[in-house]
Design an enzyme around this catalytic site. Sequence first.
Site, PDB file in Angstrom:
ATOM      1  N   GLU A  26     -13.649   1.233   0.404  1.00  0.00           N
ATOM      2  CA  GLU A  26     -13.994  -0.068  -0.710  1.00  0.00           C
ATOM      3  C   GLU A  26     -13.791  -1.481   0.464  1.00  0.00           C
ATOM      4  OE1 GLU A  26     -12.205   2.393  -1.448  1.00  0.00           O
ATOM      5  OE2 GLU A  26     -11.788   2.293  -3.377  1.00  0.00           O
TER       6      GLU A  26
ATOM      7  N   LYS B 179     -10.831  10.734  -3.849  1.00  0.00           N
ATOM      8  CA  LYS B 179     -11.750  10.047  -3.171  1.00  0.00           C
ATOM      9  C   LYS B 179     -13.136  11.176  -2.442  1.00  0.00           C
ATOM     10  CE  LYS B 179      -8.151   7.172  -0.924  1.00  0.00           C
ATOM     11  NZ  LYS B 179      -7.769   6.610  -0.143  1.00  0.00           N
TER      12      LYS B 179
ATOM     13  N   GLY C 178       1.766   1.280   3.293  1.00  0.00           N
ATOM     14  CA  GLY C 178       0.447   0.247   3.206  1.00  0.00           C
ATOM     15  C   GLY C 178       1.281  -0.362   1.933  1.00  0.00           C
ATOM     16  N   ARG C 179       1.651  -0.059   0.730  1.00  0.00           N
ATOM     17  CA  ARG C 179       2.989  -0.661   0.187  1.00  0.00           C
ATOM     18  C   ARG C 179       4.288  -1.715   0.183  1.00  0.00           C
ATOM     19  NH1 ARG C 179       2.586   4.457  -0.698  1.00  0.00           N
ATOM     20  NH2 ARG C 179       4.277   5.904  -0.784  1.00  0.00           N
TER      21      ARG C 179
ATOM     22  N   GLU D 115       3.256   4.255  -6.647  1.00  0.00           N
ATOM     23  CA  GLU D 115       2.957   5.304  -6.040  1.00  0.00           C
ATOM     24  C   GLU D 115       4.185   6.361  -4.598  1.00  0.00           C
ATOM     25  OE1 GLU D 115      -1.348   4.402  -3.775  1.00  0.00           O
ATOM     26  OE2 GLU D 115       0.197   3.544  -2.744  1.00  0.00           O
TER      27      GLU D 115
ATOM     28  N   HIS E 203       4.709 -12.302 -27.272  1.00  0.00           N
ATOM     29  CA  HIS E 203       3.494 -13.080 -28.418  1.00  0.00           C
ATOM     30  C   HIS E 203       2.577 -11.621 -28.457  1.00  0.00           C
ATOM     31  CE1 HIS E 203       5.026 -17.303 -29.164  1.00  0.00           C
ATOM     32  NE2 HIS E 203       5.338 -16.908 -27.597  1.00  0.00           N
TER      33      HIS E 203
ATOM     34  N   LYS F 110      -4.540  -0.961   6.714  1.00  0.00           N
ATOM     35  CA  LYS F 110      -4.062   0.015   8.225  1.00  0.00           C
ATOM     36  C   LYS F 110      -5.050   0.568   9.012  1.00  0.00           C
ATOM     37  CE  LYS F 110      -0.094   2.497   8.024  1.00  0.00           C
ATOM     38  NZ  LYS F 110       1.014   3.252   7.387  1.00  0.00           N
TER      39      LYS F 110
HETATM   40  C1  G6Q Z   1      -0.003   2.015   0.155  1.00  0.00           C
HETATM   41  C2  G6Q Z   1      -1.271   3.268   0.570  1.00  0.00           C
HETATM   42  C3  G6Q Z   1      -2.844   2.676  -0.532  1.00  0.00           C
HETATM   43  C4  G6Q Z   1      -3.403   1.866   0.911  1.00  0.00           C
HETATM   44  C5  G6Q Z   1      -4.351   1.626   0.990  1.00  0.00           C
HETATM   45  C6  G6Q Z   1      -5.724   0.754   1.873  1.00  0.00           C
HETATM   46  O1  G6Q Z   1       0.879   2.692   0.052  1.00  0.00           O
HETATM   47  O2  G6Q Z   1      -1.535   3.915   1.145  1.00  0.00           O
HETATM   48  O3  G6Q Z   1      -2.647   1.846  -1.215  1.00  0.00           O
HETATM   49  O4  G6Q Z   1      -2.474   0.728   0.944  1.00  0.00           O
HETATM   50  O5  G6Q Z   1      -5.455   2.698   0.476  1.00  0.00           O
HETATM   51  O6  G6Q Z   1      -5.167   1.178   3.359  1.00  0.00           O
HETATM   52  P1  G6Q Z   1      -6.017   0.502   4.663  1.00  0.00           P
HETATM   53  O7  G6Q Z   1      -4.805  -0.546   4.387  1.00  0.00           O
HETATM   54  O8  G6Q Z   1      -5.786   1.572   5.513  1.00  0.00           O
HETATM   55  O9  G6Q Z   1      -7.474   0.095   3.895  1.00  0.00           O
END
Ligand code: G6Q
Length: 546
Positions: free
Chosen positions: A215, A507, A270-271, A356, A387, A209
């Site tokens: 990462e 972070k 994001g989620r 989250e 199991h 996003k």
């Molecule tokens: C979700 C969070 C988080 C996010 C990641 C990736 O609700 O905001 O998990 O999706 O940190 O972020 P980017 O899509 O900006 O790389």
Amino acid sequence: MPDASRLIRTQAWQALKTHYEEIRATTLRQLFAEDATRGESFCARGAEIFLDYSKNRITAKTLSLLFALARERGLEARRDAMFRGEKINITEDRAVLHTALRAPRWSSIHVEGRDVVPEVHAVLDRMSDFADRVRGGKWLGCTGKRIKNVVNIGIGGSYLGPEMACLALRPFSQRSMDFRFVSNVDGSDFSEATQDIDPAETLFVISSKTFTTLETMTNALTARQWLVEALGRGDAVAAHFVAVSTNDAKVREFGIDTANMFGFWDWVGGRYSMDSAIGLSTMLAVGPQNFKEMLAGFHAMDDHFKTAPLEQNLPVLMGLLTVWYNNFFGAQTMGVMPYASGLKRFPAYLQQLQMESNGKHVDLGGRSIDYQTGPVIWGEPGTDAQHSFYQLIHQGTKLIPCDLIGFCLPLSPLEHHHHLLMANMFAQAEALAFGKTAEELAAEGSPALQTPFRVCEGNRPTNVILAERLTPKTLGSLVALYEHNVFTQGVVWDIDSFDQWGVELGKVLAGQITPELTAEREPPLKHDSSTNALIRRYRGFQGRRQ
Ligand code: G6Q
């Protein structure tokens, strides 16, 4: 706005507290004995998903008190505000409109005066066109080879949903293509995902996003270098990289033409984004038509959540049951066990969605709260889980309410496997609820010495979620069910389920520590004594000077 202890002081909460004292010792055996039709009446259905919640430690009175609580907390008004596009994510001053991502083309939803539905469908159309070209062999790699491998690079919300969906919908996906996911900054993640694939046949989907996530950007740069070196041409990026992002400038800076970028909007968290362009890898796997079926499933559940009375509303029922166990029984965790191997990553997906969203310690007014919020979510597919850790659920000392998710028809032609699978799911729900008494064991001839060890107290609650088949549409409905379930909990707890400030601190600290690990000479370390010593130990193994 409610103050910190307003939840506790509501009439409904106080009534639930009193009621809990009345009911806490009542067993599911008693409840079923008292009402022969309980298994048929404590059920609900919506968006082709059936929920049997009869094996919960509740009575009709519990439910009516829980609905009263939801009403006292203004659930219906908050839900409507979300659907209308009001800025209910107050800490980030954003609308929360993942529901617009699956709104039909003819509908309209306004954000700050602009109808967002045409924009949503314009992106969907571009995604569909692109997916058709890649799947149909019209979009080729720079050497003219067909794309056989898709590697999604993204993390968190830009990874968990697409990976979960790709696995779940494998029977619907293009078998000639391979889908891989790189999320971790551990170099092994990238190396393992790419070591046996031909770069000339590989498409990278960089999903981020913000397009700034450490990462993802580290992995994306490594991917670019890997590809350019292997193919020996700088122009390879155009045919082998596409981006999914809200940040045009950063995408361009990375070297991806924005013509090959698929956008979304700040009102998609994001989620909550697997049904946005973040789902591009899913669409490449299952094709535009199946992706749209999945969106239709999401939308059907949105409609159900929006229109069904609270008493028959699946997400509301599930959300309130979570509140019941979390806040009154003191349950710390909840299990989610899909009886479908394709849903292997569904618990991981739900962990982010729920933990989250609802792992919060202040209310919407920023005040510390004096009640429990989101439970720990965990799970594995049944029957594997049986199991492994089911022992603790059956006979351990902790109360762990579980959702068991199953399907009436299999996707594989091995029907007899499916009967065994589902027999196990029904049996577990029965065993957890009713257990086995010492008398029953004795009557069955259990040796007296073993009897106390074999007794299962039962009274372990479950929701049983059943659908016809694990199709794209069902998957969409299932995910939306949990999204709105999480929302319901958040409204009761008066928290912002759409921010995630807690992930920031770590972070920032990692950003400070990285140069301390790599500097030629040891810089002055100003952390606590434990962190300082760990950094020195690491540097020692790297052969760096103290
Ligand atoms: C979700 C969070 C988080 C996010 C990641 C990736 O609700 O905001 O998990 O999706 O940190 O972020 P980017 O899509 O900006 O790389």
